[in-house]
Structure formats: C-alpha cells, structure tokens
Design a protein around this motif. Structure first.
Motif, PDB file in Angstrom:
ATOM      1  N   GLY A   1     -19.077  26.822  -1.373  1.00  0.00           N
ATOM      2  CA  GLY A   1     -18.489  25.502  -1.563  1.00  0.00           C
ATOM      3  C   GLY A   1     -19.333  24.660  -2.486  1.00  0.00           C
ATOM      4  O   GLY A   1     -20.554  24.850  -2.565  1.00  0.00           O
ATOM      5  N   ALA A   2     -18.685  23.738  -3.187  1.00  0.00           N
ATOM      6  CA  ALA A   2     -19.382  22.866  -4.128  1.00  0.00           C
ATOM      7  C   ALA A   2     -18.944  21.424  -3.926  1.00  0.00           C
ATOM      8  O   ALA A   2     -17.762  21.140  -3.719  1.00  0.00           O
ATOM      9  CB  ALA A   2     -19.076  23.297  -5.568  1.00  0.00           C
ATOM     10  N   SER A   3     -19.936  20.526  -3.990  1.00  0.00           N
ATOM     11  CA  SER A   3     -19.623  19.100  -3.947  1.00  0.00           C
ATOM     12  C   SER A   3     -20.686  18.350  -4.735  1.00  0.00           C
ATOM     13  O   SER A   3     -21.739  18.909  -5.068  1.00  0.00           O
ATOM     14  CB  SER A   3     -19.594  18.586  -2.506  1.00  0.00           C
ATOM     15  N   MET A   4     -20.406  17.108  -5.030  1.00  0.00           N
ATOM     16  CA  MET A   4     -21.380  16.312  -5.775  1.00  0.00           C
ATOM     17  C   MET A   4     -22.506  15.831  -4.871  1.00  0.00           C
ATOM     18  O   MET A   4     -23.575  15.476  -5.341  1.00  0.00           O
ATOM     19  CB  MET A   4     -20.681  15.136  -6.443  1.00  0.00           C
TER      20      MET A   4
ATOM     21  N   GLY B   1      -9.975  25.793  -2.248  1.00  0.00           N
ATOM     22  CA  GLY B   1      -9.301  24.723  -1.517  1.00  0.00           C
ATOM     23  C   GLY B   1      -9.083  23.437  -2.279  1.00  0.00           C
ATOM     24  O   GLY B   1      -8.834  22.395  -1.664  1.00  0.00           O
ATOM     25  N   SER B   2      -9.165  23.486  -3.586  1.00  0.00           N
ATOM     26  CA  SER B   2      -8.878  22.306  -4.411  1.00  0.00           C
ATOM     27  C   SER B   2      -7.938  22.726  -5.521  1.00  0.00           C
ATOM     28  O   SER B   2      -8.145  23.773  -6.153  1.00  0.00           O
ATOM     29  CB  SER B   2     -10.164  21.749  -5.023  1.00  0.00           C
ATOM     30  N   ILE B   3      -6.931  21.896  -5.787  1.00  0.00           N
ATOM     31  CA  ILE B   3      -6.011  22.203  -6.895  1.00  0.00           C
ATOM     32  C   ILE B   3      -6.267  21.261  -8.075  1.00  0.00           C
ATOM     33  O   ILE B   3      -5.490  21.209  -9.016  1.00  0.00           O
ATOM     34  CB  ILE B   3      -4.530  22.142  -6.435  1.00  0.00           C
TER      35      ILE B   3
ATOM     36  N   THR C   1     -14.602  26.370  -0.738  1.00  0.00           N
ATOM     37  CA  THR C   1     -14.041  25.173  -0.115  1.00  0.00           C
ATOM     38  C   THR C   1     -14.686  23.867  -0.585  1.00  0.00           C
ATOM     39  O   THR C   1     -15.911  23.764  -0.637  1.00  0.00           O
ATOM     40  CB  THR C   1     -14.140  25.253   1.427  1.00  0.00           C
ATOM     41  N   PRO C   2     -13.861  22.900  -0.917  1.00  0.00           N
ATOM     42  CA  PRO C   2     -14.400  21.546  -1.079  1.00  0.00           C
ATOM     43  C   PRO C   2     -14.611  20.938   0.306  1.00  0.00           C
ATOM     44  O   PRO C   2     -14.227  21.547   1.314  1.00  0.00           O
ATOM     45  CB  PRO C   2     -13.267  20.819  -1.819  1.00  0.00           C
ATOM     46  N   GLU C   3     -15.232  19.789   0.339  1.00  0.00           N
ATOM     47  CA  GLU C   3     -15.353  19.069   1.611  1.00  0.00           C
ATOM     48  C   GLU C   3     -14.558  17.775   1.509  1.00  0.00           C
ATOM     49  O   GLU C   3     -14.841  16.945   0.651  1.00  0.00           O
ATOM     50  CB  GLU C   3     -16.819  18.758   1.924  1.00  0.00           C
ATOM     51  N   TYR C   4     -13.567  17.651   2.365  1.00  0.00           N
ATOM     52  CA  TYR C   4     -12.752  16.436   2.448  1.00  0.00           C
ATOM     53  C   TYR C   4     -12.965  15.839   3.833  1.00  0.00           C
ATOM     54  O   TYR C   4     -12.635  16.483   4.844  1.00  0.00           O
ATOM     55  CB  TYR C   4     -11.267  16.766   2.287  1.00  0.00           C
ATOM     56  N   ASN C   5     -13.475  14.626   3.876  1.00  0.00           N
ATOM     57  CA  ASN C   5     -13.656  13.934   5.157  1.00  0.00           C
ATOM     58  C   ASN C   5     -14.354  14.813   6.192  1.00  0.00           C
ATOM     59  O   ASN C   5     -13.888  14.989   7.317  1.00  0.00           O
ATOM     60  CB  ASN C   5     -12.295  13.429   5.663  1.00  0.00           C
ATOM     61  N   SER C   6     -15.425  15.399   5.741  1.00  0.00           N
ATOM     62  CA  SER C   6     -16.310  16.212   6.588  1.00  0.00           C
ATOM     63  C   SER C   6     -15.682  17.502   7.095  1.00  0.00           C
ATOM     64  O   SER C   6     -16.188  18.104   8.052  1.00  0.00           O
ATOM     65  CB  SER C   6     -16.823  15.403   7.792  1.00  0.00           C
ATOM     66  N   THR C   7     -14.619  17.933   6.456  1.00  0.00           N
ATOM     67  CA  THR C   7     -14.028  19.218   6.856  1.00  0.00           C
ATOM     68  C   THR C   7     -13.372  19.862   5.634  1.00  0.00           C
ATOM     69  O   THR C   7     -13.607  19.440   4.493  1.00  0.00           O
ATOM     70  CB  THR C   7     -13.048  19.002   8.039  1.00  0.00           C
TER      71      THR C   7
ATOM     72  N   GLU D   1     -10.137  19.906 -12.830  1.00  0.00           N
ATOM     73  CA  GLU D   1     -11.567  20.011 -13.132  1.00  0.00           C
ATOM     74  C   GLU D   1     -12.398  20.344 -11.879  1.00  0.00           C
ATOM     75  O   GLU D   1     -13.592  20.038 -11.818  1.00  0.00           O
ATOM     76  CB  GLU D   1     -12.070  18.703 -13.753  1.00  0.00           C
ATOM     77  N   SER D   2     -11.760  20.957 -10.921  1.00  0.00           N
ATOM     78  CA  SER D   2     -12.411  21.266  -9.633  1.00  0.00           C
ATOM     79  C   SER D   2     -13.732  22.035  -9.813  1.00  0.00           C
ATOM     80  O   SER D   2     -13.777  23.082 -10.476  1.00  0.00           O
ATOM     81  CB  SER D   2     -11.442  22.109  -8.791  1.00  0.00           C
ATOM     82  N   PHE D   3     -14.783  21.526  -9.192  1.00  0.00           N
ATOM     83  CA  PHE D   3     -16.059  22.243  -9.198  1.00  0.00           C
ATOM     84  C   PHE D   3     -15.937  23.552  -8.418  1.00  0.00           C
ATOM     85  O   PHE D   3     -16.592  24.547  -8.744  1.00  0.00           O
ATOM     86  CB  PHE D   3     -17.164  21.381  -8.586  1.00  0.00           C
ATOM     87  N   ASN D   4     -15.120  23.544  -7.382  1.00  0.00           N
ATOM     88  CA  ASN D   4     -14.944  24.771  -6.595  1.00  0.00           C
ATOM     89  C   ASN D   4     -14.216  25.838  -7.401  1.00  0.00           C
ATOM     90  O   ASN D   4     -14.550  27.022  -7.312  1.00  0.00           O
ATOM     91  CB  ASN D   4     -14.235  24.442  -5.280  1.00  0.00           C
TER      92      ASN D   4
HETATM   93  C1  LIG Z   1      -9.979  12.983   0.316  1.00  0.00           C
HETATM   94  C2  LIG Z   1     -11.410  13.244  -0.059  1.00  0.00           C
HETATM   95  C3  LIG Z   1     -12.391  13.269   0.909  1.00  0.00           C
HETATM   96  C4  LIG Z   1     -13.721  13.572   0.573  1.00  0.00           C
HETATM   97  N1  LIG Z   1     -14.649  13.684   1.576  1.00  0.00           N
HETATM   98  C5  LIG Z   1     -15.890  14.149   1.271  1.00  0.00           C
HETATM   99  C6  LIG Z   1     -16.831  14.456   2.304  1.00  0.00           C
HETATM  100  O1  LIG Z   1     -16.565  14.294   3.481  1.00  0.00           O
HETATM  101  N2  LIG Z   1     -18.042  14.943   1.936  1.00  0.00           N
HETATM  102  C7  LIG Z   1     -18.382  15.152   0.618  1.00  0.00           C
HETATM  103  O2  LIG Z   1     -19.478  15.626   0.333  1.00  0.00           O
HETATM  104  N3  LIG Z   1     -17.503  14.889  -0.382  1.00  0.00           N
HETATM  105  C8  LIG Z   1     -16.282  14.399  -0.090  1.00  0.00           C
HETATM  106  N4  LIG Z   1     -15.361  14.151  -1.078  1.00  0.00           N
HETATM  107  C9  LIG Z   1     -15.785  14.349  -2.458  1.00  0.00           C
HETATM  108  C10 LIG Z   1     -15.531  15.790  -2.885  1.00  0.00           C
HETATM  109  O3  LIG Z   1     -16.607  16.587  -2.440  1.00  0.00           O
HETATM  110  C11 LIG Z   1     -15.403  15.838  -4.405  1.00  0.00           C
HETATM  111  O4  LIG Z   1     -14.252  15.117  -4.794  1.00  0.00           O
HETATM  112  C12 LIG Z   1     -15.330  17.260  -4.909  1.00  0.00           C
HETATM  113  O5  LIG Z   1     -15.454  17.224  -6.303  1.00  0.00           O
HETATM  114  C13 LIG Z   1     -14.025  17.944  -4.471  1.00  0.00           C
HETATM  115  O6  LIG Z   1     -14.028  19.283  -4.841  1.00  0.00           O
HETATM  116  P1  LIG Z   1     -13.392  19.793  -6.217  1.00  0.00           P
HETATM  117  O7  LIG Z   1     -14.323  19.326  -7.324  1.00  0.00           O
HETATM  118  O8  LIG Z   1     -13.375  21.267  -6.102  1.00  0.00           O
HETATM  119  O9  LIG Z   1     -12.030  19.185  -6.366  1.00  0.00           O
HETATM  120  C14 LIG Z   1     -14.053  13.809  -0.769  1.00  0.00           C
HETATM  121  C15 LIG Z   1     -13.053  13.764  -1.761  1.00  0.00           C
HETATM  122  C16 LIG Z   1     -11.752  13.492  -1.420  1.00  0.00           C
HETATM  123  C17 LIG Z   1     -10.689  13.498  -2.491  1.00  0.00           C
END
Ligand SMILES: Cc1cc2nc3c(=O)[nH]c(=O)nc-3n(C[C@H](O)[C@H](O)[C@H](O)COP(=O)(O)O)c2cc1C
Length: 180
Positions: free
Chosen positions: A107-110, A8-10, A73-79, A13-16
């Motif tokens: 899923g992966a996030s920081m 779900g990330s384009i 899946t990444p997490e964007y704004n809690s979804t 350097e996406s961690f996902n």
């Molecule tokens: C629009 C946006 C919203 C985000 N919201 C959250 C969030 O709700 N929770 C979270 O843990 N990280 C959030 N992040 C940080 C992402 O987890 C982080 O950018 C992550 O690296 C995205 O995945 P990717 O590396 O695969 O692109 C958000 C990032 C973006 C760009």
C-alpha cells in the motif's frame, strides 16, 4: 506464473496504481502481472449475486485464473477504500475466487504510515471464510511519503524502496510455490 493486482484506487494518478505498475515492470521477466481495474464493477447486491453482471463475471474469472493475488490498497478513513471493499464482497460470494490462493499486500500513501491501518484490516478480511487467502507472512510493504517516491512519469525513484521490494518479491515467489 500469473499474478493479478487488485488496486483499491481508481484515481488516474493513483500512487497505488503506480506501485503496482512498478512491480509489473520490474519483475516482468519473473512473472506476468495483470492489473485489474475496479472501475467497471457495479455495487455488490445480494439480490443479483446468482445472476451477476458480466463485468463481475469477467473480473472474477481473471482472479480465478491467476496463481496469486497482489493487493495494493490505499488507506481511506483508516481502512480500505469502499471500491476495494466492493470488489472483495463480489469475490467472497458464490464462486469464491481467492479461496486458497496466495496473497501479498502492499500500500502507498502520502502519510508516514503508508496504509498501515488499512493493511491491518485487509489482513483480517483475507482471513474471512469467504476469502480464505493465505497471506505472505513477515513481509509488510508500507510505502509512505509516496508523493516523493515517483517521478513525473510514474516511475519509482526511491532506491531504498526498490531494493526492499526486490527482497519482498523474492520472498513471495519462494513462499507461494507451496500453493501452486
Ligand atoms: C476518502 C479519503 C480518505 C482518506 N483517509 C486517509 C487515511 O485514513 N489515512 C491516510 O494516510 N490517508 C488517507 N487519505 C489520503 C490517501 O492516502 C491519498 O489520497 C492517497 O493518495 C490515496 O491513494 P491513491 O494515490 O492510490 O489514490 C484519504 C483519502 C481519501 C480520498
């Protein structure tokens, strides 16, 4: 066995994406994983769903031909991200290509929670009638602090995560046999 990964990330350097690539490389002798790009998918539009653009048809054909789906899946704004939601909307209409197809979510996030909220929503979405994808139970993969778990070349370096994923993937392959 053929599996498609829907990431779900384009972001380059996406961690996902790196997580999906780890699965692709590490289990290459067990199943073929094709990582599908969501970059070329147009915005879902109900007005054109019966005459969908070629990029949509090609994407859906690949999903349909697979034995299983890995959602990363990444997490964007809690979804989930809008990018992933858009792909899901296309997949849920006309030819419902994940109907009955076994799925696994990662899923992966920081952050510390490793996309827990996004995955909670994605599980619900997979339960919707347009998706109806059975999901591997009891194996939840949250890769938190992702920036500390890959090296500069994108290789996963965290031994605990690598070992945990070995078990999850083994469980997935046993579980999914009932569907293929
Ligand atoms: C629009 C946006 C919203 C985000 N919201 C959250 C969030 O709700 N929770 C979270 O843990 N990280 C959030 N992040 C940080 C992402 O987890 C982080 O950018 C992550 O690296 C995205 O995945 P990717 O590396 O695969 O692109 C958000 C990032 C973006 C760009």
């Amino acid at each position: 066995m053929k599996v498609v990964a829907i990431v779900g990330s384009i972001r380059k350097e996406s961690f996902n994406l790196k997580l999906a690539q780890h699965v692709q490389k590490r289990y290459a002798d067990q199943f073929e994983l094709e990582i599908l790009s969501l970059r070329d998918l147009p915005m879902y539009d109900q007005d054109i769903e019966l005459d969908a653009p070629q990029a949509v048809l090609d994407f859906k054909a690949k999903v349909k031909a697979a034995d299983a789906v890995l959602w990363v899946t990444p997490e964007y704004n809690s979804t989930i991200s809008g990018i992933l939601g858009n792909a899901i909307d296309w997949m849920s209409r006309v030819d419902r290509v994940v109907n009955g197809k076994p799925s696994i979510i990662m899923g992966a996030s920081m952050g510390a929670l490793g996309t827990a909220k996004a995955q909670m929503h994605l599980r619900d979405i997979l339960f919707a009638s347009g998706l109806n994808s059975p999901l591997l139970p009891m194996n939840e993969v949250y890769v938190g602090s992702a920036h500390e778990k890959f090296d500069a070349e994108g290789n996963m370096t965290d031994e605990a995560t690598i070992t945990f994923l070995d078990k999850v993937i083994e469980n997935f392959q046993v579980w999914m046999r009932q569907y293929v």
